[in-house]
Design an enzyme around this catalytic site. Sequence first.
Site, short mmCIF file in Angstrom:
data_model
loop_
_atom_site.label_atom_id
_atom_site.label_comp_id
_atom_site.label_asym_id
_atom_site.label_seq_id
_atom_site.Cartn_x
_atom_site.Cartn_y
_atom_site.Cartn_z
N ARG A 46 -30.60 5.08 -1.79
CA ARG A 46 -29.21 4.64 -2.01
C ARG A 46 -28.79 4.92 -3.45
O ARG A 46 -27.67 5.32 -3.73
CB ARG A 46 -29.05 3.15 -1.69
CG ARG A 46 -27.70 2.60 -2.19
CD ARG A 46 -27.24 1.31 -1.50
NE ARG A 46 -28.27 0.31 -1.40
CZ ARG A 46 -28.71 -0.45 -2.41
NH1 ARG A 46 -28.20 -0.34 -3.62
NH2 ARG A 46 -29.68 -1.32 -2.23
N TYR A 98 -2.22 11.54 1.33
CA TYR A 98 -2.97 11.51 2.59
C TYR A 98 -2.79 10.14 3.27
O TYR A 98 -2.92 9.10 2.62
CB TYR A 98 -4.44 11.79 2.27
CG TYR A 98 -5.34 11.77 3.47
CD1 TYR A 98 -5.30 12.79 4.41
CD2 TYR A 98 -6.26 10.74 3.67
CE1 TYR A 98 -6.13 12.77 5.52
CE2 TYR A 98 -7.10 10.72 4.76
CZ TYR A 98 -7.03 11.74 5.68
OH TYR A 98 -7.87 11.72 6.77
N ASP A 170 -6.62 13.85 -6.18
CA ASP A 170 -7.33 14.23 -4.97
C ASP A 170 -7.15 15.74 -4.84
O ASP A 170 -6.05 16.23 -4.57
CB ASP A 170 -6.73 13.49 -3.77
CG ASP A 170 -7.45 13.80 -2.45
OD1 ASP A 170 -8.05 14.89 -2.35
OD2 ASP A 170 -7.37 12.98 -1.52
N LYS A 195 -13.73 18.96 3.99
CA LYS A 195 -12.78 20.05 4.11
C LYS A 195 -13.35 21.33 3.51
O LYS A 195 -14.40 21.77 3.92
CB LYS A 195 -11.44 19.63 3.50
CG LYS A 195 -11.01 18.19 3.88
CD LYS A 195 -10.71 18.00 5.36
CE LYS A 195 -10.61 16.54 5.78
NZ LYS A 195 -9.70 15.70 5.01
C1 LIG Z 1 -9.44 14.29 4.80
C2 LIG Z 1 -8.85 13.82 3.52
C3 LIG Z 1 -9.26 12.61 2.93
C4 LIG Z 1 -10.24 11.67 3.59
O1 LIG Z 1 -11.51 12.22 3.71
P1 LIG Z 1 -12.56 11.84 4.87
O2 LIG Z 1 -13.70 12.75 4.58
O3 LIG Z 1 -11.89 12.08 6.19
O4 LIG Z 1 -12.91 10.40 4.68
C5 LIG Z 1 -8.69 12.27 1.72
N1 LIG Z 1 -7.77 13.06 1.11
C6 LIG Z 1 -7.37 14.23 1.65
C7 LIG Z 1 -6.36 15.06 0.94
C8 LIG Z 1 -7.89 14.65 2.87
O5 LIG Z 1 -7.45 15.80 3.42
#
Ligand SMILES: *Cc1c(COP(=O)(O)O)cnc(C)c1O
Length: 378
Positions: A46, A98, A170, A195
């Site tokens: 962890r 998001y 982000d 992603k």
């Molecule tokens: C998918 C996404 C998230 C969340 O991520 P997860 O891996 O689904 O928890 C946050 N910000 C953006 C811009 C995203 O496309």
Amino acid sequence: MHFETRCVHTGVDKDGTYLSATTPIYPTSTFRWDDLKTNRGFDYTRSGNPTRRALEENLAELEGGIDCRATCTGMSAITATMHMFQPGDHIIAGHDIYGGTYRLFDSLFRGMGIEFSFVKMGDPENIRKAAKPNTKCVWIETPSNPLLNIVDIAAVCNVAQEIGAITIADNTFLSPYLQRPFEFGVDVIVHSTTKYLNGHSDVVGGCVITRKKEHAERIGYVVNALGLACSPFDAWLVLRGVKTLGPRMEAHQRGAQALAEFLAGHSAVQKVYYPGLKTHPQHALAKTQQRGFGAMLSFDLEGGRPKVESVLAKLKLFQLAESLGGVESLIEYPDTMSHASMTEPARREAGITDKTLRVSVGIEHAEDLIADFAQALS
Ligand SMILES: *Cc1c(COP(=O)(O)O)cnc(C)c1O
């Protein structure tokens, strides 16, 4: 060294025993101590694991930070950053961030005493208007989802600094190959590695990257204390994905540019949202802070929902699915899918209509992608 080279090599060399060319997976919960005073740098998974550490060193370097913590989802990375703040603190975020982030802020963290204002980040003066003495953070996402609005990162960071707040970005939509927010003054970067960083639609993960010692220490503490870290298996998958990030992003955006131009010229399409088109209102701004235009695009169809359904039924290569950033092309309908958690008035206010479709362009050949749309739109 160049970015592509660093993707392949940074952090990877973790096997001093057999000199394996790739990072081994260390599926162990615990590590033996040599004696009461000495261990080999890891004691419990962890808190730290060599496979995860390899990924963290790699991602920190690609964004130009000093540290990274790899987490089990993008949402857990965002959760970690919210623990940099206290009840009574105020955060200003974009109104078109998001949906999952909006939900986390608006329901969970608001309930725990953090205040939020959601503003149109297209004009950084809106930050100054929303600022309060307790404003501690400005939260941005650029390009935005699903309409690809661009936020002027340097201008936002300047205003944030003036009001005594840090900026968190982000950077999921572009990846560090196409956009490096630290270079414009951002303090902390988060990603959903689900992603582009992983890129193969076979894992969920996230990360927080810092460039200041006090932020690195706080995030390290929080990720360990809350237990947000990703598994060694997932870290290994993302590390494998990152090695091809550069060539993948080039292929992704080659297809996206060609498809956006095709759609923009098609009579069944009303409007295309893609920063790589000269008609995009922020095309010039995108050029100043991005190395490319990415591979997310949205468009409005003539004919509304019935036309949407017929096009979706005819497409063969584009899978009807949420998410983005994988090698396979996806298409989705924000009105009932990715943005269903927003109220209808909020969606319309944000510019999402009942004829808007969002596409994540994969790395298939552009001619095949265009041919699929040509038959589906006809
Ligand atoms: C998918 C996404 C998230 C969340 O991520 P997860 O891996 O689904 O928890 C946050 N910000 C953006 C811009 C995203 O496309």
